[in-house]
Write a protein that holds these residues in place. Structure first.
Motif, PDB file in Angstrom:
ATOM      1  N   LEU A 237       0.847  -1.199   0.000  1.00  0.00           N
ATOM      2  CA  LEU A 237       0.000   0.000   0.000  1.00  0.00           C
ATOM      3  C   LEU A 237       0.881   1.246   0.000  1.00  0.00           C
ATOM      4  O   LEU A 237       1.799   1.374   0.813  1.00  0.00           O
ATOM      5  N   ASN A 238       0.604   2.143  -0.923  1.00  0.00           N
ATOM      6  CA  ASN A 238       1.302   3.435  -0.926  1.00  0.00           C
ATOM      7  C   ASN A 238       0.566   4.381   0.018  1.00  0.00           C
ATOM      8  O   ASN A 238      -0.616   4.671  -0.180  1.00  0.00           O
ATOM      9  N   PHE A 239       1.255   4.849   1.058  1.00  0.00           N
ATOM     10  CA  PHE A 239       0.624   5.679   2.091  1.00  0.00           C
ATOM     11  C   PHE A 239       1.201   7.095   2.006  1.00  0.00           C
ATOM     12  O   PHE A 239       2.365   7.317   2.279  1.00  0.00           O
ATOM     13  N   GLY A 240       0.375   8.033   1.632  1.00  0.00           N
ATOM     14  CA  GLY A 240       0.817   9.415   1.529  1.00  0.00           C
ATOM     15  C   GLY A 240       1.238   9.769   0.123  1.00  0.00           C
ATOM     16  O   GLY A 240       1.262   8.906  -0.760  1.00  0.00           O
ATOM     17  N   PRO A 241       1.531  11.027  -0.127  1.00  0.00           N
ATOM     18  CA  PRO A 241       1.565  12.139   0.841  1.00  0.00           C
ATOM     19  C   PRO A 241       0.161  12.586   1.240  1.00  0.00           C
ATOM     20  O   PRO A 241      -0.763  12.545   0.441  1.00  0.00           O
ATOM     21  N   GLN A 242       0.049  13.025   2.482  1.00  0.00           N
ATOM     22  CA  GLN A 242      -1.248  13.450   3.005  1.00  0.00           C
ATOM     23  C   GLN A 242      -1.516  14.926   2.769  1.00  0.00           C
ATOM     24  O   GLN A 242      -2.597  15.416   3.023  1.00  0.00           O
TER      25      GLN A 242
END
Length: 406
Positions: free
Chosen positions: A22-27
């Motif tokens: 899972l690619n998390f961010g950028p927020q």
């Protein structure tokens, strides 16, 4: 070949297929390419996390070799845009160590005051945003509103609201006037009420407590091994604080404590920051009471500071010094040497390694930002926790994307 050896690769392949990436961010739009996590998940449990630091393409460190020591302050304070004056103090603290400069007593106290205001500003946003990420929106609004009053102070003292560029080699841009001191006292009067409101909203908030306690535990040994500093290390029982252990400016003359916890979890790091705001408020009270009179910059005979307008227009010495400092082929000379100096920033040790070649430009400038160190700890902290814990752990580290730029 034994059947057992043939079966082993198949089991590994099967186990690998059970996880997903899972690619998390950028927020946030400002964190593109710098604050991204690549998570390997088993269901919702995190098996592995890889921070992808990337670049802001701002060339912060390289610019230090092309701007003189006073010009570079406008770049230094953009590395941590949550507490810009602290970065300015760190940069000129290094330059002044290189040149062997002793600041005037009034300048030392003024730098302490803007530094502690920056610490409160940074902690207000960090603790407020941590609460926001976990659903406590009202506390964030209270913190953000009080933080705006600190920006009012920046604007009053320098004319610039977000990036004051306030320090200079051997001094500051302007002395504090009565309006600046009045705004600081107003902020201090309002601080305790807002702190009390935030405490009531968060200290007994069952959801906030359950999502912070026992999550992202960092042991004292690991905090030292990873070179953590600031609230991240003090949340794990490391009591190191540069203001106490390698005092600078007027800190030896001020009385304050170094808050710490031993649990090492997200809640401990949050509580250290909350208590540090109280200690900064205590330091501000003392600094304002003891603020000495006298000049804020070095004497004109030292030929380091730009003279004020009155001196420039009414004295030959002032006019000559102004000319010598602003002309491109002039300026002041520095030793051919290299130094490292650091201060206690809101997030930990913020240091500069500077090599000088005799000019007022750095031959090489290197930054030691706390966020770069703390982001490297994240894979260790998150392993084995749930996907929902990512925001809690990341918020407790207070990562500033611009400090990750290499």
């Amino acid at each position: 070949m034994p059947a057992s050896l043939l079966d082993e690769p198949e089991l590994e392949t099967e186990a690998k297929q059970a996880t997903w990436t899972l690619n998390f961010g950028p927020q946030h739009p400002a964190t593109h390419t710098t604050l991204r996590l690549i998570l390997e998940l088993d269901g919702e449990r995190i098996v592995k996390a890889t921070p992808d630091i990337g670049y802001l393409h701002s060339g912060f460190e390289k610019l230090g070799e092309h701007l003189n020591f006073n010009q570079y302050v406008t770049v230094a304070d953009r590395k941590n845009y949550i507490s810009p004056p602290m970065n300015e103090v760190a940069w000129h603290h290094t330059v002044e160590k290189l040149m062997g400069i002793e600041l005037t007593p009034r300048c030392q106290y003024i730098r302490v005051i803007i530094g502690e205001l920056s610490r409160i500003s940074d902690h207000l946003l960090c603790t407020g945003a941590a609460a926001l990420d976990l659903g406590a929106f009202t506390a964030f609004l209270y913190a953000f509103n009080l933080r705006e009053q600190i920006y009012d102070i920046y604007e009053e003292m320098s004319g610039y609201r977000f990036h004051p560029g306030y320090t200079r080699v051997g001094g500051v841009l302007y002395d504090f006037n009565d309006r600046v001191l009045g705004r600081i006292r107003t902020f201090m009067d309002n601080f305790q009420a807002v702190y009390s409101d935030m405490s009531k909203l968060l200290f007994r908030n069952r959801i906030f407590l359950d999502r912070m306690r026992g999550v992202g535990v960092l042991s004292k040994a690991d905090a030292i091994a990873y070179s953590c500093t600031g609230p991240v290390a003090r949340g794990s029982g490391v009591t190191f604080d540069i203001r106490k252990d390698a005092p600078y400016l007027a800190y030896p003359e001020l009385d304050f404590e170094v808050p710490y916890c031993t649990e090492g979890d997200c809640w401990a790091r949050f509580m250290v920051r909350m208590e540090e705001m109280q200690q900064s408020h205590h330091i501000l009270e003392q600094a304002l009471a003891k603020l000495p009179g006298g000049p804020v910059n070095l004497p004109i005979a030292d030929k380091l500071n730009l003279p004020d307008k009155l001196t420039t227009y009414n004295s030959m010495e002032g006019l000559i010094q102004h000319f010598e400092l602003v002309m491109p082929n002039r300026g002041f000379e520095t030793p051919v040497d290299e130094v490292y100096a650091a201060i206690e920033s809101p997030n930990g040790e913020l240091g500069y390694y500077l090599i000088a070649d005799g000019s007022e430009f750095g031959w090489r400038v290197r930054t030691r930002p706390p966020s770069f160190i703390h982001f490297s700890v994240f894979p260790h902290l998150i392993k084995g926790y749930m996907l929902a814990d990512v925001v809690a752990i990341l918020g407790s580290l207070s990562i500033i994307a611009a400090e990750l730029d290499r």
